[in-house]
Write a protein that holds these residues in place. Sequence first.
Motif, PDB file in Angstrom:
ATOM      1  N   PRO A  17       0.816  -1.215   0.000  1.00 40.50           N
ATOM      2  CA  PRO A  17       0.000   0.000   0.000  1.00 40.50           C
ATOM      3  C   PRO A  17       0.848   1.263   0.000  1.00 40.50           C
ATOM      4  CG  PRO A  17      -0.921  -1.608   1.505  1.00 40.50           C
ATOM      5  CD  PRO A  17       0.417  -2.150   1.062  1.00 40.50           C
ATOM      6  N   GLY A  18       0.506   2.200  -0.879  1.00 42.58           N
ATOM      7  CA  GLY A  18       1.197   3.472  -0.953  1.00 42.58           C
ATOM      8  C   GLY A  18       2.464   3.476  -1.782  1.00 42.58           C
ATOM      9  N   LYS A  19       2.834   2.327  -2.359  1.00 45.55           N
ATOM     10  CA  LYS A  19       4.046   2.251  -3.162  1.00 45.55           C
ATOM     11  C   LYS A  19       3.740   1.738  -4.563  1.00 45.55           C
ATOM     12  CE  LYS A  19       7.249   1.570   0.687  1.00 45.55           C
ATOM     13  NZ  LYS A  19       8.327   0.716   1.242  1.00 45.55           N
ATOM     14  N   GLU A  20       4.646   2.020  -5.475  1.00 45.47           N
ATOM     15  CA  GLU A  20       4.504   1.628  -6.871  1.00 45.47           C
ATOM     16  C   GLU A  20       4.670   0.125  -7.033  1.00 45.47           C
ATOM     17  OE1 GLU A  20       6.567   4.212  -9.596  1.00 45.47           O
ATOM     18  OE2 GLU A  20       6.984   2.549 -10.960  1.00 45.47           O
ATOM     19  N   ARG A  21       3.945  -0.453  -7.984  1.00 40.82           N
ATOM     20  CA  ARG A  21       4.094  -1.869  -8.286  1.00 40.82           C
ATOM     21  C   ARG A  21       5.471  -2.130  -8.890  1.00 40.82           C
ATOM     22  NH1 ARG A  21      -0.968  -5.031 -10.868  1.00 40.82           N
ATOM     23  NH2 ARG A  21      -1.827  -3.929  -9.044  1.00 40.82           N
ATOM     24  N   GLU A  22       6.192  -3.083  -8.312  1.00 45.49           N
ATOM     25  CA  GLU A  22       7.583  -3.353  -8.642  1.00 45.49           C
ATOM     26  C   GLU A  22       7.730  -4.662  -9.412  1.00 45.49           C
ATOM     27  OE1 GLU A  22      11.789  -4.248  -6.218  1.00 45.49           O
ATOM     28  OE2 GLU A  22       9.841  -4.428  -5.228  1.00 45.49           O
ATOM     29  N   GLY A  23       8.494  -4.635 -10.492  1.00 53.00           N
ATOM     30  CA  GLY A  23       8.792  -5.846 -11.244  1.00 53.00           C
ATOM     31  C   GLY A  23       9.844  -6.675 -10.535  1.00 53.00           C
TER      32      GLY A  23
ATOM     33  N   LEU B   6      10.057 -11.042 -24.695  1.00 52.73           N
ATOM     34  CA  LEU B   6      11.019 -10.173 -24.021  1.00 52.73           C
ATOM     35  C   LEU B   6      10.779 -10.257 -22.520  1.00 52.73           C
ATOM     36  CD1 LEU B   6      11.046  -6.916 -26.183  1.00 52.73           C
ATOM     37  CD2 LEU B   6      12.921  -8.539 -25.921  1.00 52.73           C
ATOM     38  N   PRO B   7      11.833 -10.497 -21.720  1.00 54.74           N
ATOM     39  CA  PRO B   7      11.668 -10.601 -20.258  1.00 54.74           C
ATOM     40  C   PRO B   7      11.638  -9.220 -19.600  1.00 54.74           C
ATOM     41  CG  PRO B   7      13.945 -11.024 -20.822  1.00 54.74           C
ATOM     42  CD  PRO B   7      13.219 -10.792 -22.132  1.00 54.74           C
ATOM     43  N   VAL B   8      10.536  -8.510 -19.749  1.00 57.99           N
ATOM     44  CA  VAL B   8      10.402  -7.128 -19.314  1.00 57.99           C
ATOM     45  C   VAL B   8       9.889  -7.060 -17.879  1.00 57.99           C
ATOM     46  CG1 VAL B   8       9.208  -4.943 -19.749  1.00 57.99           C
ATOM     47  CG2 VAL B   8      10.056  -6.326 -21.660  1.00 57.99           C
ATOM     48  N   ARG B   9      10.492  -6.172 -17.057  1.00 57.95           N
ATOM     49  CA  ARG B   9      10.065  -5.977 -15.674  1.00 57.95           C
ATOM     50  C   ARG B   9       9.343  -4.650 -15.458  1.00 57.95           C
ATOM     51  NH1 ARG B   9      13.276  -5.134 -12.038  1.00 57.95           N
ATOM     52  NH2 ARG B   9      15.223  -4.813 -13.166  1.00 57.95           N
ATOM     53  N   GLN B  10       8.795  -4.085 -16.518  1.00 56.34           N
ATOM     54  CA  GLN B  10       8.015  -2.848 -16.438  1.00 56.34           C
ATOM     55  C   GLN B  10       6.542  -3.179 -16.583  1.00 56.34           C
ATOM     56  OE1 GLN B  10      10.311  -1.136 -19.719  1.00 56.34           O
ATOM     57  NE2 GLN B  10      10.895   0.543 -18.368  1.00 56.34           N
ATOM     58  N   ARG B  11       5.715  -2.688 -15.683  1.00 53.67           N
ATOM     59  CA  ARG B  11       4.303  -3.045 -15.654  1.00 53.67           C
ATOM     60  C   ARG B  11       3.544  -2.616 -16.900  1.00 53.67           C
ATOM     61  NH1 ARG B  11       5.025   1.294 -12.267  1.00 53.67           N
ATOM     62  NH2 ARG B  11       3.576   3.055 -12.518  1.00 53.67           N
ATOM     63  N   GLU B  12       4.007  -1.533 -17.564  1.00 56.86           N
ATOM     64  CA  GLU B  12       3.327  -1.021 -18.750  1.00 56.86           C
ATOM     65  C   GLU B  12       3.391  -1.985 -19.926  1.00 56.86           C
ATOM     66  OE1 GLU B  12       4.529   2.313 -16.125  1.00 56.86           O
ATOM     67  OE2 GLU B  12       5.617   0.638 -17.032  1.00 56.86           O
ATOM     68  N   TRP B  13       4.318  -2.917 -19.899  1.00 56.57           N
ATOM     69  CA  TRP B  13       4.488  -3.877 -20.978  1.00 56.57           C
ATOM     70  C   TRP B  13       3.350  -4.898 -21.028  1.00 56.57           C
ATOM     71  CZ3 TRP B  13       7.212  -4.300 -25.258  1.00 56.57           C
ATOM     72  CH2 TRP B  13       7.482  -5.552 -25.823  1.00 56.57           C
TER      73      TRP B  13
END
Length: 124
Positions: free
Chosen positions: A41-47, A103-110
């Motif tokens: 809670p309160g933090k960005e979603r992390e890959g 692609l092994p992407v760790r960015q949520r926008e992908w």
Amino acid sequence: QVQLVESGGGSVQSGGSLRLSCAASGNTYNTYSMGWFRQVPGKEREGVAAIDSTGSTRYADSVKGRFTISQDNAKSTLYLQMNSLKPEDTAMYYCAARMGVALPVRQREWYNYWGQGTQVTVSS
């Protein structure tokens, strides 16, 4: 349409281990990207970790050497093996997927498909 169903979350003591699973169904492809994310809670979603259909992987620095991402293509299931767990690993963990590109992407926008999340709690 792709459905992702997660399981395996729970409460463990510091130093313990846990394995998360993510079962994929629907319009899945043989070419894909998948990842594990976590959020408090309160933090960005992390890959946390990512893998693609060629077997390539990437990990966040905070989990390298402790977590392992893998897949069982016959079962259409993604796994996250978590060892040496720490209280700071406590979070809601999400499975994500994108079909048609490897692609092994760790960015949520992908990613455009997400599981419901499973809670992991590590006590000190």
